[in-house]
Enzyme design. Structure first.
Site, short mmCIF file in Angstrom:
data_model
loop_
_atom_site.label_atom_id
_atom_site.label_comp_id
_atom_site.label_asym_id
_atom_site.label_seq_id
_atom_site.Cartn_x
_atom_site.Cartn_y
_atom_site.Cartn_z
CG HIS A 12 31.08 10.98 5.75
ND1 HIS A 12 31.09 12.10 4.94
CD2 HIS A 12 29.83 10.45 5.60
CE1 HIS A 12 29.91 12.22 4.35
NE2 HIS A 12 29.13 11.25 4.74
CG HIS A 59 25.77 14.54 7.03
ND1 HIS A 59 27.12 14.68 7.20
CD2 HIS A 59 25.62 13.65 6.01
CE1 HIS A 59 27.77 13.90 6.34
NE2 HIS A 59 26.88 13.28 5.61
CG HIS A 193 25.73 6.95 0.09
ND1 HIS A 193 26.65 7.75 -0.55
CD2 HIS A 193 25.54 7.53 1.30
CE1 HIS A 193 27.01 8.75 0.25
NE2 HIS A 193 26.33 8.65 1.37
CD GLU A 240 27.88 12.20 1.52
OE1 GLU A 240 27.08 12.45 2.43
OE2 GLU A 240 28.62 11.20 1.53
C1 DHB Z 1 25.61 6.56 5.82
C2 DHB Z 1 26.29 7.23 4.80
C3 DHB Z 1 26.49 8.59 4.87
O1 DHB Z 1 27.12 9.33 3.91
C4 DHB Z 1 26.03 9.31 5.96
O2 DHB Z 1 26.28 10.63 6.02
C5 DHB Z 1 25.35 8.66 6.98
C6 DHB Z 1 25.14 7.28 6.90
C7 DHB Z 1 25.39 5.08 5.77
O3 DHB Z 1 25.62 4.42 4.76
O4 DHB Z 1 24.98 4.52 6.81
FE FE Z 2 27.10 11.45 4.30
#
Ligand code: DHB
Ligand code: FE
Length: 280
Positions: A12, A59, A193, A240
């Site tokens: 997302h 978020h 991430h 996530e």
């Molecule tokens: C990014 C990834 C995410 O899961 C999110 O909620 C917002 C930004 C990203 O990698 O930029």
């Molecule tokens: Fe996210």
């Protein structure tokens, strides 16, 4: 009875939505990522699901750190998005399916899950980016959407095993709904991430691919990890994967992996996409 026809995982990342708006899908940076979506859209166009149960995380748009439901179910006739701080992106609202929402809520409460009921809720990029990727141009092909949120932002978060069990209970609810609707289940977010802090930018291709393998063959293996272990392996936002586990829990028994893509990184994130078809 309603039938679950498939499950899809997708990222997302907001930048992907922006890339679509700007028509950048064929740019070298995005080409490999976007290659997977046309065949997934073809499958959706052929199968024509009536309803998408969309597992996402809020978020901070509606559920900030001061009010954070562990699990919440949308029970609204429609869902709009809203400004997340960089200007309202004009996405038309998606239509809800309140009868199934309430059926899910009742089934969950009867089975010892206690979600927050949301009769009026806006959805953030966690829901709107996957919808844009799967049904471009905001047509949604008539599909109705039930957003289900999982806390991935603040401690304490639900255990991965709990989110898998939560998905199982929602799958039972869908299969016990007296309606011949076809339902697709969507697990959004992930994979490795971390957006801030000293470990920002961490990625773990090996663990991500292990998780994608186990999503097919043995999702309970992923459930053996605690959230702290997931953070160690794949960064703070690796949690996530809760949405993937909830989606996989909905599907009873074995699955065929029809499509898979993995591109890392896009923005700060490893992007995994899978189309899983129930074998039963
Ligand atoms: C990014 C990834 C995410 O899961 C999110 O909620 C917002 C930004 C990203 O990698 O930029
Ligand atoms: Fe996210």
């Amino acid at each position: 009875m309603a039938k679950i026809i498939g499950g899809i995982t997708t990222s997302h990342i907001p930048a992907i939505g922006v890339a679509m708006d700007k028509g950048l899908e064929n740019e070298p940076y995005y080409r490999d990522l976007f290659a997977i979506y046309p065949p997934i859209r073809e499958w959706l166009t052929e199968e024509k699901p009536d309803i998408a149960v969309l597992f996402y995380n809020d978020h901070g748009l509606e559920m900030f750190l001061d009010k954070k439901p562990t699990y919440a179910i949308g029970c609204a006739p429609e869902y709009e998005n809203a400004d997340e701080g960089w200007g309202i992106k004009p996405i038309p609202p998606v239509t809800g399916e309140t009868e199934l929402s309430w059926h899910i809520v009742n089934h969950l409460i009867e089975n010892d899950f206690d979600p927050t009921v949301c009769q009026d809720i806006k959805v953030d990029h966690g829901a709107t980016v996957p919808l844009t990727l799967l049904w471009p141009n905001f047509t949604y092909q008539g599909v109705k959407v039930i957003p289900v949120s999982i806390n991935c932002e603040r401690h304490p978060m639900p255990k991965p095993s709990r989110s898998y069990a939560f998905g199982k209970a929602i799958g039972e609810a869908i299969r016990s709904w007296e309606n011949d609707a076809k339902v697709v289940v969507l697990g959004t977010g992930g994979l490795s991430h971390q957006l801030d802090g000293p470990r920002a930018g961490i990625l773990n291709d090996e663990f991500d691919n292990w998780c994608m393998d186990k999503m097919v063959s043995d999702p309970e293996a992923i459930c053996q990890y605690s959230n702290v272990e997931l953070v160690e392996k794949g960064g703070a936002q690796m949690v996530e994967i809760a949405m993937w586990l909830a989606m996989r829990g909905c599907i009873k028994g074995e699955v065929e992996e029809r499509l898979r893509n993995y591109v890392s990184p896009i923005s700060n994130t490893a992007v995994g996409v899978q189309l899983l078809i129930p074998k039963d």
